[in-house]
Design a protein around this motif. Sequence first.
Motif, PDB file in Angstrom:
ATOM      1  N   VAL A 239       0.848  -1.186   0.000  1.00  0.00           N
ATOM      2  CA  VAL A 239       0.000   0.000   0.000  1.00  0.00           C
ATOM      3  C   VAL A 239       0.888   1.243   0.000  1.00  0.00           C
ATOM      4  O   VAL A 239       2.065   1.184   0.341  1.00  0.00           O
ATOM      5  CB  VAL A 239      -0.946   0.019   1.225  1.00  0.00           C
ATOM      6  N   VAL A 240       0.298   2.353  -0.401  1.00  0.00           N
ATOM      7  CA  VAL A 240       1.023   3.624  -0.435  1.00  0.00           C
ATOM      8  C   VAL A 240       0.934   4.281   0.932  1.00  0.00           C
ATOM      9  O   VAL A 240      -0.163   4.442   1.487  1.00  0.00           O
ATOM     10  CB  VAL A 240       0.437   4.553  -1.511  1.00  0.00           C
TER      11      VAL A 240
ATOM     12  N   ASP B 281       4.828  -3.062   2.634  1.00  0.00           N
ATOM     13  CA  ASP B 281       4.127  -4.332   2.816  1.00  0.00           C
ATOM     14  C   ASP B 281       3.397  -4.312   4.162  1.00  0.00           C
ATOM     15  O   ASP B 281       4.013  -4.067   5.205  1.00  0.00           O
ATOM     16  CB  ASP B 281       5.098  -5.505   2.773  1.00  0.00           C
ATOM     17  N   MET B 282       2.109  -4.630   4.115  1.00  0.00           N
ATOM     18  CA  MET B 282       1.320  -4.645   5.338  1.00  0.00           C
ATOM     19  C   MET B 282       0.381  -5.838   5.324  1.00  0.00           C
ATOM     20  O   MET B 282      -0.045  -6.310   4.264  1.00  0.00           O
ATOM     21  CB  MET B 282       0.494  -3.354   5.479  1.00  0.00           C
ATOM     22  N   GLU B 283       0.071  -6.356   6.530  1.00  0.00           N
ATOM     23  CA  GLU B 283      -0.917  -7.417   6.634  1.00  0.00           C
ATOM     24  C   GLU B 283      -2.280  -6.878   6.216  1.00  0.00           C
ATOM     25  O   GLU B 283      -2.642  -5.747   6.546  1.00  0.00           O
ATOM     26  CB  GLU B 283      -0.973  -7.947   8.064  1.00  0.00           C
ATOM     27  N   VAL B 284      -3.015  -7.710   5.471  1.00  0.00           N
ATOM     28  CA  VAL B 284      -4.277  -7.241   4.917  1.00  0.00           C
ATOM     29  C   VAL B 284      -5.263  -6.833   6.007  1.00  0.00           C
ATOM     30  O   VAL B 284      -6.139  -5.984   5.771  1.00  0.00           O
ATOM     31  CB  VAL B 284      -4.897  -8.322   4.012  1.00  0.00           C
TER      32      VAL B 284
ATOM     33  N   THR C  83      -9.391   1.051   4.132  1.00  0.00           N
ATOM     34  CA  THR C  83     -10.117   1.098   2.862  1.00  0.00           C
ATOM     35  C   THR C  83     -10.700   2.494   2.675  1.00  0.00           C
ATOM     36  O   THR C  83     -11.283   3.053   3.602  1.00  0.00           O
ATOM     37  CB  THR C  83     -11.253   0.055   2.867  1.00  0.00           C
ATOM     38  N   PRO C  84     -10.581   3.058   1.443  1.00  0.00           N
ATOM     39  CA  PRO C  84      -9.836   2.535   0.286  1.00  0.00           C
ATOM     40  C   PRO C  84      -8.414   3.084   0.252  1.00  0.00           C
ATOM     41  O   PRO C  84      -8.210   4.273   0.064  1.00  0.00           O
ATOM     42  CB  PRO C  84     -10.640   3.072  -0.896  1.00  0.00           C
ATOM     43  N   THR C  85      -7.428   2.223   0.437  1.00  0.00           N
ATOM     44  CA  THR C  85      -6.026   2.619   0.402  1.00  0.00           C
ATOM     45  C   THR C  85      -5.474   2.453  -1.007  1.00  0.00           C
ATOM     46  O   THR C  85      -5.856   1.532  -1.725  1.00  0.00           O
ATOM     47  CB  THR C  85      -5.207   1.766   1.388  1.00  0.00           C
ATOM     48  N   LEU C  86      -4.545   3.337  -1.395  1.00  0.00           N
ATOM     49  CA  LEU C  86      -3.946   3.280  -2.728  1.00  0.00           C
ATOM     50  C   LEU C  86      -2.871   2.202  -2.789  1.00  0.00           C
ATOM     51  O   LEU C  86      -2.214   1.900  -1.792  1.00  0.00           O
ATOM     52  CB  LEU C  86      -3.346   4.638  -3.082  1.00  0.00           C
ATOM     53  N   THR C  87      -2.692   1.641  -3.985  1.00  0.00           N
ATOM     54  CA  THR C  87      -1.700   0.582  -4.171  1.00  0.00           C
ATOM     55  C   THR C  87      -0.592   0.980  -5.123  1.00  0.00           C
ATOM     56  O   THR C  87       0.290   0.186  -5.401  1.00  0.00           O
ATOM     57  CB  THR C  87      -2.385  -0.693  -4.695  1.00  0.00           C
ATOM     58  N   SER C  88      -0.642   2.205  -5.646  1.00  0.00           N
ATOM     59  CA  SER C  88       0.396   2.683  -6.561  1.00  0.00           C
ATOM     60  C   SER C  88       0.660   4.154  -6.293  1.00  0.00           C
ATOM     61  O   SER C  88      -0.282   4.954  -6.172  1.00  0.00           O
ATOM     62  CB  SER C  88      -0.033   2.483  -8.021  1.00  0.00           C
ATOM     63  N   GLY C  89       1.947   4.502  -6.244  1.00  0.00           N
ATOM     64  CA  GLY C  89       2.310   5.891  -6.002  1.00  0.00           C
ATOM     65  C   GLY C  89       1.871   6.818  -7.114  1.00  0.00           C
ATOM     66  O   GLY C  89       1.654   8.015  -6.890  1.00  0.00           O
ATOM     67  N   GLN C  90       1.714   6.282  -8.336  1.00  0.00           N
ATOM     68  CA  GLN C  90       1.303   7.112  -9.461  1.00  0.00           C
ATOM     69  C   GLN C  90      -0.110   7.651  -9.280  1.00  0.00           C
ATOM     70  O   GLN C  90      -0.516   8.589  -9.968  1.00  0.00           O
ATOM     71  CB  GLN C  90       1.389   6.302 -10.763  1.00  0.00           C
ATOM     72  N   MET C  91      -0.873   7.035  -8.386  1.00  0.00           N
ATOM     73  CA  MET C  91      -2.239   7.491  -8.148  1.00  0.00           C
ATOM     74  C   MET C  91      -2.291   8.781  -7.339  1.00  0.00           C
ATOM     75  O   MET C  91      -3.336   9.413  -7.259  1.00  0.00           O
ATOM     76  CB  MET C  91      -3.038   6.408  -7.419  1.00  0.00           C
TER      77      MET C  91
ATOM     78  N   GLN D  85      -1.087   5.477   6.071  1.00  0.00           N
ATOM     79  CA  GLN D  85      -1.600   4.984   4.793  1.00  0.00           C
ATOM     80  C   GLN D  85      -2.357   6.107   4.089  1.00  0.00           C
ATOM     81  O   GLN D  85      -3.139   6.826   4.708  1.00  0.00           O
ATOM     82  CB  GLN D  85      -2.534   3.806   5.016  1.00  0.00           C
ATOM     83  N   ILE D  86      -2.110   6.263   2.762  1.00  0.00           N
ATOM     84  CA  ILE D  86      -2.788   7.295   1.995  1.00  0.00           C
ATOM     85  C   ILE D  86      -4.163   6.778   1.582  1.00  0.00           C
ATOM     86  O   ILE D  86      -4.283   5.767   0.888  1.00  0.00           O
ATOM     87  CB  ILE D  86      -1.979   7.691   0.739  1.00  0.00           C
ATOM     88  N   ILE D  87      -5.198   7.474   2.005  1.00  0.00           N
ATOM     89  CA  ILE D  87      -6.568   7.074   1.718  1.00  0.00           C
ATOM     90  C   ILE D  87      -7.012   7.716   0.399  1.00  0.00           C
ATOM     91  O   ILE D  87      -6.830   8.915   0.183  1.00  0.00           O
ATOM     92  CB  ILE D  87      -7.513   7.486   2.858  1.00  0.00           C
TER      93      ILE D  87
END
Length: 294
Positions: free
Chosen positions: A47-48, A69-72, A77-85, A100-102
């Motif tokens: 996650v970002v 890396d984080m435990e699910v 939610t909703p957390t970003l999964t790419s820095g480009q976002m 975490q970036i929401i």
Amino acid sequence: MRRGRSTMLLLGVIFALLAFVVLYLALSRPTETTGQVQPTPVPKAQVVVAARDIKGFTPITADDVTLKDMEVTQILTPTLTSGQMVIGKMVTRDYKANDQIIATDVAELGISQILAKGQKAFVLPVKEVNNFGGQIVDGDVVDVLWTRTFELTTLLVGPDGKPSQITKPLPSTKKVLDNIKILRVIQLRASTTNKQGSGPVNPNGGQQPSDQQAQAAAQQAAQAAYGPDALVTAALVLSVTDQQAEVIKYARETGVVDLTLRARDDTDVERTTGITDKIMVEDYGVQIPELIVK
């Protein structure tokens, strides 16, 4: 004889005790299994997160965020999964390092966030001819042309020797500003896509226009967009100084403003003379027609 029997009995007791001890140890030893049960691993995901403290409503760079890396079970939610976002955008509140970036906190940069220091935003409505068919985009750079018709009055002496006053409109065109950056392009065209279940309305009732009629109407509308009475189709948010803002406002209200689009990374400035009838004749060889009386 009796002593030998006692000795044999004692040895028997000793052997019985040894056998009992061996059997006890064998039975008390834990049974070895063929395979050891492994604990179920907790799934993880990237996650970002904020790489450092981030102030709200400021442009986010690649150095501001990182993947972790984080435990699910710990992922919000909703957390970003790419820095480009998020890079090149902003968050609407302050973030601490490792937060975490929401996704719902991420927004496009406002005009004030992308303005350079000392620059001001100025909105210039333009018709399709200066909208470049809708191909002009954020970040493009333009030069500004101004055309103004001046009314000049002069005295002419007629054949009878009497002077007469003549007023004539004379146009003049000049490039007045260079390297004006477009921060945002706001397209103002109405959508031509019909929603499902709706279609063109025939105000007189009856059958709907055919495809050929619809294409002809669309072509006429496109041609009208470049005509002299065309409507505004876009609003350009320009980055200007106070002086440049005054020039554009004056030029827009007293004449006609046109734009030329620059190539990317082209900042060269070409000095121009401006154009009048006199310059067209003297410098470009335009011929003045003669009045022939038969």
